[in-house]
Design a protein around this motif. Structure first.
Motif, PDB file in Angstrom:
ATOM      1  N   PRO A 136      -1.953  -9.392 -13.621  1.00 18.85           N
ATOM      2  CA  PRO A 136      -0.651  -9.168 -12.980  1.00 18.85           C
ATOM      3  C   PRO A 136      -0.284 -10.315 -12.046  1.00 18.85           C
ATOM      4  O   PRO A 136      -1.146 -10.988 -11.493  1.00 18.85           O
ATOM      5  CB  PRO A 136      -0.859  -7.868 -12.199  1.00 18.85           C
ATOM      6  CG  PRO A 136      -2.332  -7.825 -11.932  1.00 18.85           C
ATOM      7  CD  PRO A 136      -2.986  -8.468 -13.118  1.00 18.85           C
ATOM      8  N   VAL A 137       1.021 -10.510 -11.885  1.00 17.86           N
ATOM      9  CA  VAL A 137       1.549 -11.494 -10.941  1.00 17.86           C
ATOM     10  C   VAL A 137       2.386 -10.750  -9.909  1.00 17.86           C
ATOM     11  O   VAL A 137       3.234  -9.924 -10.265  1.00 17.86           O
ATOM     12  CB  VAL A 137       2.416 -12.556 -11.654  1.00 17.86           C
ATOM     13  CG1 VAL A 137       3.007 -13.540 -10.648  1.00 17.86           C
ATOM     14  CG2 VAL A 137       1.595 -13.295 -12.700  1.00 17.86           C
ATOM     15  N   ALA A 190      -5.651 -11.086  -9.997  1.00 19.77           N
ATOM     16  CA  ALA A 190      -4.191 -11.194  -9.910  1.00 19.77           C
ATOM     17  C   ALA A 190      -3.838 -12.571  -9.386  1.00 19.77           C
ATOM     18  O   ALA A 190      -4.674 -13.270  -8.801  1.00 19.77           O
ATOM     19  CB  ALA A 190      -3.621 -10.111  -8.993  1.00 19.77           C
ATOM     20  N   VAL A 191      -2.573 -12.940  -9.580  1.00 20.39           N
ATOM     21  CA  VAL A 191      -2.033 -14.170  -9.007  1.00 20.39           C
ATOM     22  C   VAL A 191      -0.864 -13.792  -8.106  1.00 20.39           C
ATOM     23  O   VAL A 191       0.022 -13.032  -8.513  1.00 20.39           O
ATOM     24  CB  VAL A 191      -1.574 -15.158 -10.093  1.00 20.39           C
ATOM     25  CG1 VAL A 191      -0.815 -16.336  -9.476  1.00 20.39           C
ATOM     26  CG2 VAL A 191      -2.776 -15.672 -10.883  1.00 20.39           C
ATOM     27  N   ALA A 211       9.686 -13.804 -12.024  1.00 20.73           N
ATOM     28  CA  ALA A 211       8.599 -14.082 -12.973  1.00 20.73           C
ATOM     29  C   ALA A 211       7.415 -13.162 -12.711  1.00 20.73           C
ATOM     30  O   ALA A 211       6.533 -13.017 -13.567  1.00 20.73           O
ATOM     31  CB  ALA A 211       8.163 -15.548 -12.871  1.00 20.73           C
ATOM     32  N   ALA A 212       7.377 -12.533 -11.547  1.00 20.25           N
ATOM     33  CA  ALA A 212       6.282 -11.644 -11.181  1.00 20.25           C
ATOM     34  C   ALA A 212       6.510 -10.240 -11.730  1.00 20.25           C
ATOM     35  O   ALA A 212       7.634  -9.850 -12.052  1.00 20.25           O
ATOM     36  CB  ALA A 212       6.137 -11.591  -9.659  1.00 20.25           C
ATOM     37  N   ASP A 213       5.429  -9.477 -11.809  1.00 23.09           N
ATOM     38  CA  ASP A 213       5.518  -8.079 -12.232  1.00 23.09           C
ATOM     39  C   ASP A 213       5.998  -7.193 -11.088  1.00 23.09           C
ATOM     40  O   ASP A 213       6.606  -6.146 -11.323  1.00 23.09           O
ATOM     41  CB  ASP A 213       4.153  -7.603 -12.735  1.00 23.09           C
ATOM     42  CG  ASP A 213       3.660  -8.445 -13.896  1.00 23.09           C
ATOM     43  OD1 ASP A 213       4.265  -8.368 -14.980  1.00 23.09           O
ATOM     44  OD2 ASP A 213       2.681  -9.201 -13.716  1.00 23.09           O
ATOM     45  N   VAL A 270     -11.412 -12.484  -7.634  1.00 23.74           N
ATOM     46  CA  VAL A 270     -10.560 -13.522  -7.044  1.00 23.74           C
ATOM     47  C   VAL A 270      -9.090 -13.151  -7.207  1.00 23.74           C
ATOM     48  O   VAL A 270      -8.674 -12.671  -8.267  1.00 23.74           O
ATOM     49  CB  VAL A 270     -10.823 -14.890  -7.706  1.00 23.74           C
ATOM     50  CG1 VAL A 270      -9.812 -15.933  -7.216  1.00 23.74           C
ATOM     51  CG2 VAL A 270     -12.243 -15.358  -7.432  1.00 23.74           C
ATOM     52  N   VAL A 271      -8.316 -13.361  -6.149  1.00 24.55           N
ATOM     53  CA  VAL A 271      -6.860 -13.320  -6.220  1.00 24.55           C
ATOM     54  C   VAL A 271      -6.369 -14.713  -5.823  1.00 24.55           C
ATOM     55  O   VAL A 271      -6.616 -15.168  -4.712  1.00 24.55           O
ATOM     56  CB  VAL A 271      -6.245 -12.261  -5.290  1.00 24.55           C
ATOM     57  CG1 VAL A 271      -4.716 -12.370  -5.297  1.00 24.55           C
ATOM     58  CG2 VAL A 271      -6.681 -10.859  -5.711  1.00 24.55           C
TER      59      VAL A 271
END
Length: 280
Positions: free
Chosen positions: A98-99, A66-67, A117-119, A23-24
């Protein structure tokens, strides 16, 4: 085959193993960032209260890979920008996933704070990215009151309690105080961007000037990691994964179908002013 037979055929048989997909999760961060929670709709404004339920859902799946943050925001309140970004990082570190942020029309000011805020950050070639600065807008009505013979009566305890009162003449010392606050907030913003982007950032003197750029230039400056849209990047990075959108819970009044036309109009005017700065 009847509808009943079709439904029955889709129910797993006893002992049959059901293959679960990776799932993403996608979280939509769309709208103005404001502490003023709308009792009518969770969409259209961003604050910790309005996105908390969506973030918790996004990071909950068992086979989460991931999100993805789908960002379309002209910015807004710095505190709410920081609170939401910190919540994203906390959940990401807890789950160890990971975002990835995707800028749509605008990821500017507080919207870019959220993206950091994300990678990794991706943008469309037409996205407007950046605006790393601080802005305060107001009006002065002192002359208007005098014109109509209206007397302003304001009573305070504390000599600085009425700083920047829009119905009083502007004082240079109040403006200096505001500029000092702006400088402090700007330093925090710059520190956050440098912390999250590191050596990916260029050494351009304009980087923290409050200016903004289209996607390709943002990539050149190191504000984003690539050009592309959410579906293309996720399908290439996580082939076969199920993309699910985590929606926030609707507020009570929205669920009951109740609305306030006056409040809706006022909110629309305020948000329209924010978006219009970017030609949207």
């Amino acid at each position: 085959m009847s509808r009943k037979d079709t439904l029955v055929s889709r129910i797993p048989k006893l002992g049959e193993r059901v293959e679960r997909k990776d799932v993403v999760s996608v979280v939509k961060l769309h709208g103005v960032i404001t502490p003023q929670a709308s009792p009518l709709a969770a969409r259209g404004v961003i604050n910790l209260s309005s996105v908390e339920s969506a973030l918790k859902r996004a990071f909950a799946p068992e086979r989460l890979k991931a999100v993805a943050l789908q960002i379309n925001s002209p910015g807004g309140a710095p505190t709410q920008s920081g609170l939401v970004a910190e919540r994203i990082r906390k959940l990401a570190d807890t789950r160890g996933v990971p975002v990835i942020a995707f800028a749509e029309d605008v990821a500017a000011s507080g919207g870019y704070w959220l993206a950091c805020a994300a990678d990794e950050i991706y943008a469309h070639r037409t996205s407007m990215v950046g605006s790393i600065g601080v802005l305060t807008g107001s009006f002065g009505f002192a002359g208007l009151l005098e014109r109509f013979g209206i007397e302003r009566r304001l009573y305070t305890a504390g000599e600085n309690k009425a700083r920047l009162d829009p119905f009083s003449p502007e004082k240079p010392e109040d403006v200096a105080w505001l500029r000092k606050l702006h400088a402090q907030l700007h330093d925090m913003f710059v520190e956050w961007v440098r912390q999250r982007r590191g050596d990916r950032l260029s050494e351009s003197e304009d980087l923290f000037s409050g200016d903004m750029w289209l996607g390709a230039k943002a990539l050149e400056l190191g504000l984003v990691d690539g050009l592309g849209n959410l579906r293309e990047v996720i399908e290439e990075r996580y082939p076969g994964a199920e993309i699910t959108v985590a929606e926030p819970k609707k507020p009570l009044l929205a669920r009951l179908g109740m609305s306030s036309p006056a409040a809706a109009v006022l909110e629309a005017v305020q948000h329209r002013a924010m978006w219009s700065r970017f030609g949207l």
